[in-house]
Design a protein around this motif. Structure first.
Motif, PDB file in Angstrom:
ATOM      1  N   GLU A  27       0.834  -1.196   0.000  1.00 12.85           N
ATOM      2  CA  GLU A  27       0.000   0.000   0.000  1.00 12.85           C
ATOM      3  C   GLU A  27       0.876   1.257   0.000  1.00 12.85           C
ATOM      4  N   ASN A  28       0.518   2.216  -0.807  1.00 14.49           N
ATOM      5  CA  ASN A  28       1.217   3.499  -0.922  1.00 14.49           C
ATOM      6  C   ASN A  28       2.687   3.330  -1.298  1.00 14.49           C
ATOM      7  N   ASP A  29       2.953   2.239  -2.024  1.00 17.98           N
ATOM      8  CA  ASP A  29       4.338   1.988  -2.430  1.00 17.98           C
ATOM      9  C   ASP A  29       4.319   1.276  -3.764  1.00 17.98           C
ATOM     10  N   LYS A  30       5.105   1.757  -4.702  1.00 18.77           N
ATOM     11  CA  LYS A  30       5.136   1.143  -6.014  1.00 18.77           C
ATOM     12  C   LYS A  30       5.925  -0.149  -6.024  1.00 18.77           C
ATOM     13  N   ARG A  31       6.734  -0.360  -5.001  1.00 19.39           N
ATOM     14  CA  ARG A  31       7.510  -1.591  -4.942  1.00 19.39           C
ATOM     15  C   ARG A  31       6.597  -2.762  -4.596  1.00 19.39           C
ATOM     16  N   LYS A  32       7.079  -3.924  -4.947  1.00 20.58           N
ATOM     17  CA  LYS A  32       6.308  -5.135  -4.696  1.00 20.58           C
ATOM     18  C   LYS A  32       6.866  -5.893  -3.507  1.00 20.58           C
ATOM     19  N   ASP A  33       5.935  -6.496  -2.755  1.00 16.51           N
ATOM     20  CA  ASP A  33       6.332  -7.348  -1.641  1.00 16.51           C
ATOM     21  C   ASP A  33       6.588  -8.743  -2.183  1.00 16.51           C
ATOM     22  N   LYS A  34       7.870  -9.106  -2.239  1.00 19.85           N
ATOM     23  CA  LYS A  34       8.208 -10.393  -2.844  1.00 19.85           C
ATOM     24  C   LYS A  34       7.785 -11.562  -1.977  1.00 19.85           C
ATOM     25  N   GLY A  35       7.346 -11.298  -0.776  1.00 14.97           N
ATOM     26  CA  GLY A  35       6.950 -12.413   0.082  1.00 14.97           C
ATOM     27  C   GLY A  35       5.515 -12.843  -0.104  1.00 14.97           C
ATOM     28  N   LEU A  36       4.653 -11.971  -0.663  1.00 12.46           N
ATOM     29  CA  LEU A  36       3.235 -12.287  -0.831  1.00 12.46           C
ATOM     30  C   LEU A  36       2.865 -12.284  -2.308  1.00 12.46           C
ATOM     31  N   VAL A  37       1.996 -13.225  -2.668  1.00 15.55           N
ATOM     32  CA  VAL A  37       1.498 -13.306  -4.032  1.00 15.55           C
ATOM     33  C   VAL A  37      -0.020 -13.439  -3.988  1.00 15.55           C
ATOM     34  N   SER A  38      -0.659 -13.078  -5.084  1.00 18.31           N
ATOM     35  CA  SER A  38      -2.114 -13.231  -5.222  1.00 18.31           C
ATOM     36  C   SER A  38      -2.425 -13.761  -6.618  1.00 18.31           C
ATOM     37  N   LEU A  39      -3.684 -14.070  -6.835  1.00 19.20           N
ATOM     38  CA  LEU A  39      -4.116 -14.662  -8.088  1.00 19.20           C
ATOM     39  C   LEU A  39      -3.893 -13.706  -9.255  1.00 19.20           C
ATOM     40  N   ASN A  40      -3.295 -14.235 -10.291  1.00 20.08           N
ATOM     41  CA  ASN A  40      -3.060 -13.452 -11.507  1.00 20.08           C
ATOM     42  C   ASN A  40      -4.219 -13.713 -12.478  1.00 20.08           C
ATOM     43  N   GLN A  41      -5.306 -12.985 -12.283  1.00 19.71           N
ATOM     44  CA  GLN A  41      -6.513 -13.225 -13.063  1.00 19.71           C
ATOM     45  C   GLN A  41      -6.302 -12.946 -14.541  1.00 19.71           C
ATOM     46  N   HIS A  42      -5.576 -11.888 -14.847  1.00 16.08           N
ATOM     47  CA  HIS A  42      -5.363 -11.525 -16.243  1.00 16.08           C
ATOM     48  C   HIS A  42      -4.616 -12.628 -16.987  1.00 16.08           C
ATOM     49  N   ALA A  43      -3.613 -13.206 -16.367  1.00 13.47           N
ATOM     50  CA  ALA A  43      -2.842 -14.269 -17.017  1.00 13.47           C
ATOM     51  C   ALA A  43      -3.696 -15.516 -17.225  1.00 13.47           C
ATOM     52  N   ILE A  44      -4.497 -15.837 -16.234  1.00 10.78           N
ATOM     53  CA  ILE A  44      -5.337 -17.029 -16.347  1.00 10.78           C
ATOM     54  C   ILE A  44      -6.350 -16.855 -17.467  1.00 10.78           C
ATOM     55  N   LEU A  45      -6.974 -15.693 -17.536  1.00 13.91           N
ATOM     56  CA  LEU A  45      -7.968 -15.465 -18.581  1.00 13.91           C
ATOM     57  C   LEU A  45      -7.305 -15.451 -19.958  1.00 13.91           C
ATOM     58  N   SER A  46      -6.073 -14.986 -20.017  1.00 12.32           N
ATOM     59  CA  SER A  46      -5.349 -15.038 -21.294  1.00 12.32           C
ATOM     60  C   SER A  46      -5.097 -16.478 -21.710  1.00 12.32           C
ATOM     61  N   GLU A  47      -4.762 -17.335 -20.739  1.00 13.14           N
ATOM     62  CA  GLU A  47      -4.572 -18.753 -21.032  1.00 13.14           C
ATOM     63  C   GLU A  47      -5.883 -19.387 -21.510  1.00 13.14           C
ATOM     64  N   VAL A  48      -6.991 -19.024 -20.856  1.00 16.31           N
ATOM     65  CA  VAL A  48      -8.293 -19.553 -21.256  1.00 16.31           C
ATOM     66  C   VAL A  48      -8.611 -19.125 -22.687  1.00 16.31           C
ATOM     67  N   GLU A  49      -8.342 -17.881 -22.989  1.00 16.01           N
ATOM     68  CA  GLU A  49      -8.610 -17.382 -24.344  1.00 16.01           C
ATOM     69  C   GLU A  49      -7.741 -18.106 -25.371  1.00 16.01           C
ATOM     70  N   ARG A  50      -6.490 -18.404 -24.990  1.00 16.08           N
ATOM     71  CA  ARG A  50      -5.613 -19.126 -25.914  1.00 16.08           C
ATOM     72  C   ARG A  50      -6.090 -20.559 -26.116  1.00 16.08           C
TER      73      ARG A  50
END
Length: 1277
Positions: free
Chosen positions: A1241-1264
């Motif tokens: 939050e309030n930081d452009k950097r990413k927390d390398k310790g936490l991940v969440s669902l990559n919905q865009h990538a999954i939907l791209s795979e479904v479309e492919r």
């Protein structure tokens, strides 16, 4: 449905009540009038509704489950002391309760119910005070001098009160007068006076009947003629209404009420104003009904009011033009309904005394009448709320229910010296005055279920004998039931169809009460459940607009006798429909909205413009296509005339194969679905011919005056017109009969190959829904000649699965992999033989499904056969040796086992071989053991119940249209079992009964149409507690006897095959499985997991429950005529996170889409000027790319999202993300889903310790993965 009964009491009072129950265990049946210790809050009662102001500070009482609460409050238990064993007296009381009330718990339920449907004693005093004031007020109304009825009506109208004169209306030439004088007596009568009132349905008010005895000086001896009494009665009522209206002391609203719409029965209704005065009884929710009456000593002679007398003497003149004019002559036609209506003026006081005596002599009489009226109210045999339909003829018939119970107590009058035979007349003996209320109630139902009102008249035993002899009653014209007061026929004016429905409902209730299974709650079914719903009650429902009705043969005499044109029209329709339909139906019932109160400035009651006609089909005769009339040489010409008059242009002379030449009526139908419409077609024809009520649209009514919903339901099971026309024009084989003929031909061809095959064919078993009449769409072939003609999205050809069983042989190898290879060799040999023997037949071996290629022990290969006519079959081979070898792997030693243990019970074996064997055995058991048995049982049900197949098809369509049918959801077999439960019931007692026997024909509650069956299934699904499972006695006691059932031994070591009896002695407790929350068991699958092994899960189960509830609510709109059947099968998509849209032109099964677009059924390709030709079109049996993509996505993304779609031509997928993977979590290797780092939050950097669902990538795979199929993906959240 459950009661929420409440008892107002303090903690100390509750303790005293607990001690009383302990001492008496089951107290004696209290008299409701004296039971002042029980003050049960009725704010939330049997019919719902609550008053928050009255419920505060009250402790909730469980009512039906009160015994459990009492046990928890016992002081002995709280102090740790042991319970004392019941004494001999307590055991005797419990035994008596079981004998007199079906069971001890049933008695407790009745005791909890009765106070909850009666008025609260604490709210009665204001009413008593009002009645005393009203009594004084009426006696003080000044008299009105005798005057001409029209002049008196004009004076009354100036005061804002209309006089409800009846037919024939008075004229200026009338020579009798009306007036008002103080009444001789005012008496509280009816159920309120006898304290047996029952709370009406839909918040209606209690009726407090007040009989006002009109003085003799107002009447003359001849007042029984031509409605003179009713005119004087009407003015007397208007005079009271005018006085009350103008009084400032009487703070009530005044209305007229005409039960059943008959002006002759008009009464005055007083409804209190909510002013919180001492006379305000609003909280009681009651109304006062003022009924003008006569005493037996009045000048009107009762002897002139027998059913055979003609008291409507309307003059007529000669119709012959050439004849000499003659003075008008009165017509002498019996006016039985008119006479009976007049006799009602003599009965209120006598009925009060009669019921009071019965209640005094028989302590349980009042409770029995209450139970019977509760039962009747729940089924629409009484007034309903605004917009609610009631059964015609039962408004204001409270005395009828008391009379039925009195028949049980007093018995039937033995008619001596009668020249008429009334069937069972005089044979119903008194059952005694010491019966319990439940016994009286059940005996009353038994009478109603067996009462042949078409043939017999009933005379309740009377003290001084009956006023009129049986010869004066004509049971052919109207039903006859004369109560113990001996004057009135309580069924006068009740249509025959209403009594047919009453008989049918009584029979169903008796069946429920006599059911011995513990799982069913008879009390809830009988007294608490709503049974007024049209869709589950009638097989065919027609909504009829009467505004333009023009009867052909309705005479003036009949209208005068019945009291009003509307009543005469209803009775005429009922009589004509019975004559036309004959034995096609069990009941033809007319329903209409309950009669509402009308203002006192309106003389006549409002009549509904719309009625509903409900038909209950006879299972054997409903769809008969030919009706036979009298023979051509019939001597009695009146029979021929009547037949031709009834059917008009439909009647024709026909010669039949046996040589007979008779008048006949033939109904032309084109499909099996249209044949089910024959009863409705007859009703439409008769209404059009005899009443001018047209089914076709007009300028004033675009939908037609007669509207039904059968054709709309048929449309969701049919192919589009553009496609079906191609099949009809080409005369191609279609339908279940053609599919079965193709199957029979293939079986003969296979058995003809015995000399060419190493083993002879023992049996060929079908396991396809298309071969047992339960596929959603009627099967159609797809020959090569048609492929090029059809659009690309209408070329789907499903497989019809069949199983070949060869003779046993010891030469089969003991290796599972080798067995699968041997099967391939057999397939190749069979294919070669079929291709040689059948010209044009195509066959090829399919070696796998592309998913389970790494499971070498799984039976996944089959033989694809395409017949010359265009039918596709998938042939598999059953080898019983496979089960033995699979059991060796899973159990670890040699043991013949018909079932597989669950994976979690075999933790010591975790290798791939074991897992492959577990899955292979599951598939083997389902495909080769249970599927053929299931197929045979379902096919038998389709032959036994004509509506079963159509019901299954509609329900499957509904499941599929709402995206919950198929693998991972609900299987087709599970749907068939659920539908079977609706038809065969809980016990399956009728499964093995001869279908043509009277017992089978009278099976209660069986749907006679697919529309009613569909509604019953939806009703079941919305109330089903799927956590408890369900047992379906599909095979019946005799078929299930000796069947091998799949059970587990107690030691947990392997499986054992036990012989199961039809009574289910080895049945285990049904619970939800770990992978599926539904458990549907049968006699040969007592675990109940065969068709619900892995699905549906809790998400799908809750979804189905919500969909069923919404569908049920929408079906209730049929009472308003607002149902759009297509909307029932349109799935809402707002709850999905993602919608995947397909290109309809590339979906071979799009032709089955429930909301198909006609523009999509085109042969045009990508370019507008290029039309797809048929030169490259080939038959691809079973090819459904949308289904293949669905299976792949469901398997690949099982841990990421849930996916739903309609397998019948669905052009969209619905995706719901798994909530557990949407939350941020710590990164780990092989996390199981596509992920991306979480931004702080309030930081452009990413927390390398936490991940969440990559919905865009999954939907791209479904479309492919769906490239070429998917047109767009819509993200909704």
């Amino acid at each position: 449905m459950a009661l929420n009964l409440k008892r107002k009491r303090s903690g100390q009072a509750a303790s005293r009540k607990t001690r009383k129950v302990e001492e008496d265990e089951l107290p004696k049946h209290p008299d409701s009038d004296q039971n002042e210790n029980e003050d049960i809050d009725n704010d939330e009662s049997l019919h719902g509704g609550s008053d928050g102001s009255q419920s505060g500070g009250e402790d909730e009482w469980s009512g039906i489950g009160a015994s459990n609460t009492i046990r928890q409050e016992r002081p002995e238990e709280s102090s740790g002391r042991l319970n004392k064993p019941p004494t001999g007296e307590e055991l005797r009381v419990i035994k008596d309760a079981a004998d007199l009330f079906r069971s001890n718990s049933f008695k407790l339920q009745i005791d909890a119910l009765l106070p909850n449907v009666r008025p609260k004693p604490s709210r009665i005093p204001p009413l008593d005070q009002f009645l005393m004031t009203l009594h004084t007020f009426i006696l003080g109304i000044p008299p009105i001098s005798h005057q001409h009825p029209l002049e008196a009506a004009r004076k009354m109208l100036r005061k804002g009160v209309a006089v409800p004169y009846t037919l024939p209306l008075p004229t200026e030439e009338t020579n009798w007068k009306v007036g008002y004088e103080s009444p001789n007596d005012i008496t509280l009568v009816g159920s309120w006076a006898n304290k047996i009132s029952v709370k009406p349905k839909d918040g209606q008010k209690y009726g407090v009947d007040l009989a006002v005895e009109m003085p003799h000086s107002l009447f003359q001896e001849k007042d029984y003629l031509n409605g003179r009494f009713f005119q004087k009665r009407a003015f007397y009522l208007a005079a009271i209404a005018s006085a009350i209206k103008s009084s400032k002391k009487m703070k009530v609203d005044v209305f007229y009420d005409s039960p059943t719409g008959d002006p002759r029965w008009t009464n005055l209704i007083l409804v209190p104003k909510n002013d919180e005065s001492l006379l305000d009884f609003t909280k009681l929710n009651a109304k006062v009904v003022i009924i003008p009456t006569l005493s037996k000593t009045s000048p009107i002679p009762i002897s002139r009011l027998s059913p055979s007398h003609s008291n409507l003497r309307l003059a007529t003149s000669s119709n012959h033009q050439d004849a000499i004019p003659t003075p008008p002559q009165p017509r002498q036609i019996p006016s039985s309904v008119y006479n009976n209506a007049l006799l009602h003026a003599f009965t209120p006081r006598q009925h009060l005394l009669s019921m009071h005596g019965l209640k005094h002599d028989s302590p349980a009489f009042g409770d029995a009448v209450t139970l019977l009226r509760i039962w009747a109210n729940q089924r629409g045999f009484a007034e309903g709320g605004e917009g609610k339909l009631c059964v015609r003829g039962f408004e204001g018939r409270g005395a009828w229910w008391s009379a039925v119970v009195s028949l049980i107590v007093l018995g039937e009058e033995v008619v001596q010296g009668s020249r008429k035979s009334w069937g069972a007349s005089g044979k119903r003996r008194a059952l005694g005055r010491g019966l319990s209320s439940y016994q009286m109630f059940k005996a009353a139902l038994d009478f109603l279920a067996k009462f042949e009102f078409e043939k017999e008249a009933v005379f309740v035993k009377s003290v001084n004998g009956h006023q009129f002899t049986p010869e004066e009653y004509d049971v052919q014209q109207q039903p006859v039931f004369v109560d113990s007061t001996s004057l009135t026929n309580l069924l006068s004016g009740v249509p025959r169809g209403s009594l047919e429905l009453l008989r049918d409902e009584a029979f169903k209730t008796l069946e429920s009460l006599n059911r011995t299974t513990i799982s069913g709650d008879s009390f809830t079914e009988v007294f608490l459940k709503e049974h007024r719903n049209l869709p589950t009650r009638f097989d065919s429902i027609l909504r009829v607009d009467l505004s333009d009705a023009k009867p052909r043969n309705l005479s003036l005499d009949e209208t005068m006798d019945k009291g009003s044109p509307f009543t005469a029209l209803i009775l005429s329709i009922d009589k004509l429909l019975h004559k036309g339909l004959g034995d096609r139906t069990k009941a033809i019932t007319i329903l209409h909205p309950s009669t509402s109160l009308h203002s006192i400035d309106q003389a006549l009651p409002p009549t509904p413009d719309t009625i509903y006609i409900g038909l209950v089909h006879h299972p054997q005769h409903a769809t008969r296509l030919v009706d036979h009339g009298p023979a051509a040489d019939e001597q009695d010409q009146s029979l021929l005339t009547d037949f031709r008059e009834l059917w008009g242009e439909k009647a024709e002379l026909r010669r039949f194969k046996d040589g007979r030449i008779v008048e006949s009526v033939v109904w032309e139908v084109k499909t099996a679905d249209e044949r089910a419409h024959v009863p409705s077609l007859i009703v439409r024809f008769l209404l059009q011919r005899h009443f001018g009520i047209s089914s076709s649209s007009s300028a004033s009514n675009k939908e037609g005056a007669v509207r039904g919903w059968q054709s709309a339901f048929d449309s969701v099971l049919r192919l589009p017109e553009e496609v079906s026309r191609l099949y009809l024009d080409g005369s191609l084989p279609v339908g279940y009969k053609s599919a079965l003929n193709a199957f029979d031909g293939l079986v003969k061809a296979i058995k003809a190959l015995d000399d060419e095959l190493p083993l002879a064919t023992l049996n060929v078993s079908p396991i396809s829904e298309a071969l047992r009449y339960t596929s959603v769409f009627s099967p159609v072939s797809l020959p090569d000649s048609l492929v090029g003609v059809l659009p690309p999205n209408a070329r789907y050809l499903p497989y019809m699965d069949i199983i070949i069983e060869f003779e046993t042989s010891s030469k089969w190898p003991d290796d599972l992999k080798a067995i699968q290879k041997i099967k391939l060799a057999f397939f190749e040999k069979v294919a070669e033989g079929l291709i040689k023997s059948v010209q044009g037949l195509k066959a090829r071996v399919v070696t796998g499904d592309g998913v389970h290629e790494n499971n070498p022990v799984l039976d996944q290969s089959f033989l694809e056969v395409l017949t010359p006519e265009g039918w596709a079959f998938a042939v598999r081979i059953w080898n019983s040796r496979e089960a033995v070898l699979l059991d060796r792997i899973t159990a670890g030693h040699e043991k013949l086992l018909p079932h597989i243990k669950s994976l979690h019970q075999q933790k010591e074996q975790k290798g791939k071989e074991y897992h492959d064997a577990v899955y292979a055995k599951e598939v083997y058991t389902r495909r080769f053991i249970h599927a053929p048995r299931h197929h045979r049982a379902i096919a038998a049900l389709c032959h036994r119940y004509s509506a079963y197949a159509g019901t299954v098809r509609l329900v499957k369509r509904w499941f599929a249209a709402h995206w919950v049918l198929g693998p991972g959801r609900v299987s087709e077999e599970a749907v068939e079992l659920i539908c079977a439960r609706v038809f065969i019931g809980e016990d399956g007692k009728y499964v093995n009964v001869d279908v043509d026997s009277d017992v089978a024909v009278k099976q209660p509650g069986v749907p006679g149409s697919k529309e009613r069956g569909f509604a019953c299934v939806v009703d079941f699904l919305r109330e089903w507690k799927w956590e408890e499972g369900m047992h379906v006695p599909l095979y019946g006691p005799s078929q299930a006897q000796g069947q091998e059932a799949v059970v587990e031994d107690e030691s947990g070591e392997g499986n054992v095959a036990k012989k199961m009896g039809g009574n289910g002695e080895e049945k285990k407790e049904i619970t939800a499985s770990s992978t599926s929350v539904w458990t549907i068991s049968t006699e040969i699958d007592m675990e109940g997991n065969m068709w619900t092994t892995n699905s549906p899960d809790a998400v799908v189960a809750h979804r189905i429950e919500a969909l069923a509830q919404a569908t049920w609510q929408y079906l209730q709109e049929i009472e308003k005529g607002n149902v759009n059947v297509q909307a029932l099968f349109v799935h809402p998509t707002d709850d999905y996170d993602v919608l995947v849209q397909f290109n309809p032109s590339v979906l071979p099964r799009y032709v089955h889409n429930v909301a198909i677009s006609p523009d999509a059924l085109t042969k045009r390709g990508k370019y507008a000027n290029k039309v797809l030709g048929g030169e490259d079109a080939i038959v691809r049996a079973g090819f459904d790319p949308a289904r293949m993509l669905f299976d792949d996505l469901q398997r690949v993304y099982a841990d990421t999202f849930r996916i739903f779609y309609d397998p019948y031509g669905g052009d969209r997928f619905g995706i719901v993300w798994d909530p557990s993977v949407k939350q941020p979590r710590a990164f780990r290797v092989l996390g199981g889903f596509s992920s991306e780092p979480v931004h702080k939050e309030n930081d452009k950097r990413k927390d390398k310790g936490l991940v969440s669902l990559n919905q865009h990538a999954i939907l791209s795979e479904v479309e492919r993965l769906g490239a070429g199929l998917i047109s767009k993906i819509v993200v909704q959240t």
